[in-house]
Scaffold this motif. Sequence first.
Motif, short mmCIF file in Angstrom:
data_model
loop_
_atom_site.label_atom_id
_atom_site.label_comp_id
_atom_site.label_asym_id
_atom_site.label_seq_id
_atom_site.Cartn_x
_atom_site.Cartn_y
_atom_site.Cartn_z
N LEU A 217 29.13 38.79 26.85
CA LEU A 217 28.86 38.46 28.24
C LEU A 217 27.49 39.01 28.60
O LEU A 217 27.25 40.20 28.52
CB LEU A 217 29.96 39.14 29.07
CG LEU A 217 29.98 39.02 30.57
CD1 LEU A 217 30.17 37.57 30.99
CD2 LEU A 217 31.14 39.87 31.12
N ARG B 121 27.88 29.31 27.71
CA ARG B 121 28.38 28.82 29.00
C ARG B 121 27.61 29.52 30.10
O ARG B 121 27.45 30.73 30.09
CB ARG B 121 29.85 29.11 29.18
CG ARG B 121 30.54 29.46 27.89
CD ARG B 121 31.89 29.97 28.15
NE ARG B 121 32.43 30.52 26.93
CZ ARG B 121 33.52 31.26 26.90
NH1 ARG B 121 34.17 31.53 28.00
NH2 ARG B 121 33.96 31.72 25.74
N LYS C 264 41.37 39.71 28.02
CA LYS C 264 42.25 38.70 28.61
C LYS C 264 43.52 38.56 27.81
O LYS C 264 43.47 38.35 26.61
CB LYS C 264 41.51 37.37 28.65
CG LYS C 264 40.22 37.44 29.43
CD LYS C 264 39.49 36.12 29.36
CE LYS C 264 38.21 36.12 30.15
NZ LYS C 264 37.13 36.91 29.48
#
Length: 459
Positions: free
Chosen positions: A159, A246, A395
């Motif tokens: 990230l 992304r 997650k």
Amino acid sequence: MTAVNAASAIADEPIVALKPPVGPEAFEYKNLRQGEFWRHIPAYEAVDEKTFLDHIWQGRHSVKTPDELLSTIQKLASPDFIEDAKRGFMRAPMQVRVSPYMIALIDWSDPYRDPIRTQFIPLASRLLPDHPQLSLDSLHEQEDSPVPGLTHRYVDKALFLPLNVCPVYCRFCTRSYAIGGDTETVEKAVLATDPKKWERAFKYIESRPELEDIVISGGDTYQLSAKSLKAIGERLLAMPNVRRMRFATKGPAVMPSKILTDVAWTDALTSIVDQGRKLGKDVMLHTHFNSPNEITWVTDKAMRLLFERGVMVRNQSVLIRGVNDDTQTMQLLVKRLGYMNVHPYYVYMHDMVKGVEDLRTTIQTAVDIEKFVRGSTAGFNTPLFLCDAPGGGGKRDLHSYEYYDRENGIAVYTAPSVKPGKTFLYFDPIDKLQPDAQARWRDETTQREMIEAARAKAS
Ligand SMILES: *Cc1c(COP(=O)(O)O)cnc(C)c1O
Ligand code: SF4
């Protein structure tokens, strides 16, 4: 009878109605807000379509203080509401910033219950005490950060946080430790917001061949200039190890018109997607709609433009009390996204962050909603419900808890491929529990006992 006659005889047979016809309510997802819906806001009464859609105008007229709120909505809200918001602004861990698009979509005849107001405008009267187990940076992103502005938690993905500003500020932000300016209650950590500092993150990504998938978030990539967006995209595309990217932005949900009016930004994004396609690399946009009320004709038009250009969009929602924590609203959101070719990817449990206990709900609520939503549309348009386990477990499928003490609101997760051997706990908000369980949370000794018991049952 000839073959042709036989076929037409079959075609003339009445169609058997196995299912009852669907009523108009089943098509509510197509019923998007039309027209100049902003004109009922006193400050936007004279604003024409071209002006309202202009992203620069939207940015300039964003509401950041109670005074700006008052001068925008004027008589639409009661003095009590404004006073409540004033005290809410003071106590919130996040700065406030609400786009005119969002202001125009709030139902000002009932702002206390409005899902958009709930997400962006804090009210002192609604605040609840924090859960005793709660901390800022509940995901421990800073612990998994090898260089400033980069979180490398999972094996093959990272990230990248190139900036810490957003077009709006969400009350429930996971990164309230870093996003926006300092507030009365929180001093922010420093992310790498300077392009020269990005180079350290790029060098790190290059040095790790296992990193194939980069999420560019923030902050919000809507706030990157077209030039920076392109520079980041091209720098990453040039790395042989990077296969997927992304760009994350809440923009389509809070200021969709920018996609239509900031031609340079949309062209930059399209260019990276096109370059990626030629290199066999997957580049997508990830966005963040939470309420079906956020989606209007403007959103539809913007998503249509991206679709025509071959920019695919996925959505990540947060399950928020009073916003989308009931079966009908979540189903409507999911159907409306699918209708616009935005794939509903995830629905997250609300992170355990400071000052937003009134927005969280229980794991059980999420389980019930998921059960209802699944089966109502295509599987690829059905989101996975997740718990991003506090403490850095990452997650987890919400249903994969090792143990869930519903009575005391404690779910225990493990993450064998992320942090082997460790357990991670998620706590339901205390006000949602029965009175006897609420009493147990008031005592530090019983708190420890409940947590230990849950861990023991899980192992
Ligand atoms: C969410 C997240 C990702 C991306 O995870 P996906 O499940 O692939 O969407 C990557 N790194 C960090 C630290 C994250 O929190
Ligand atoms: S847009 Fe994203 S990063 Fe920005 S405040 Fe909202 S949740 Fe946080």
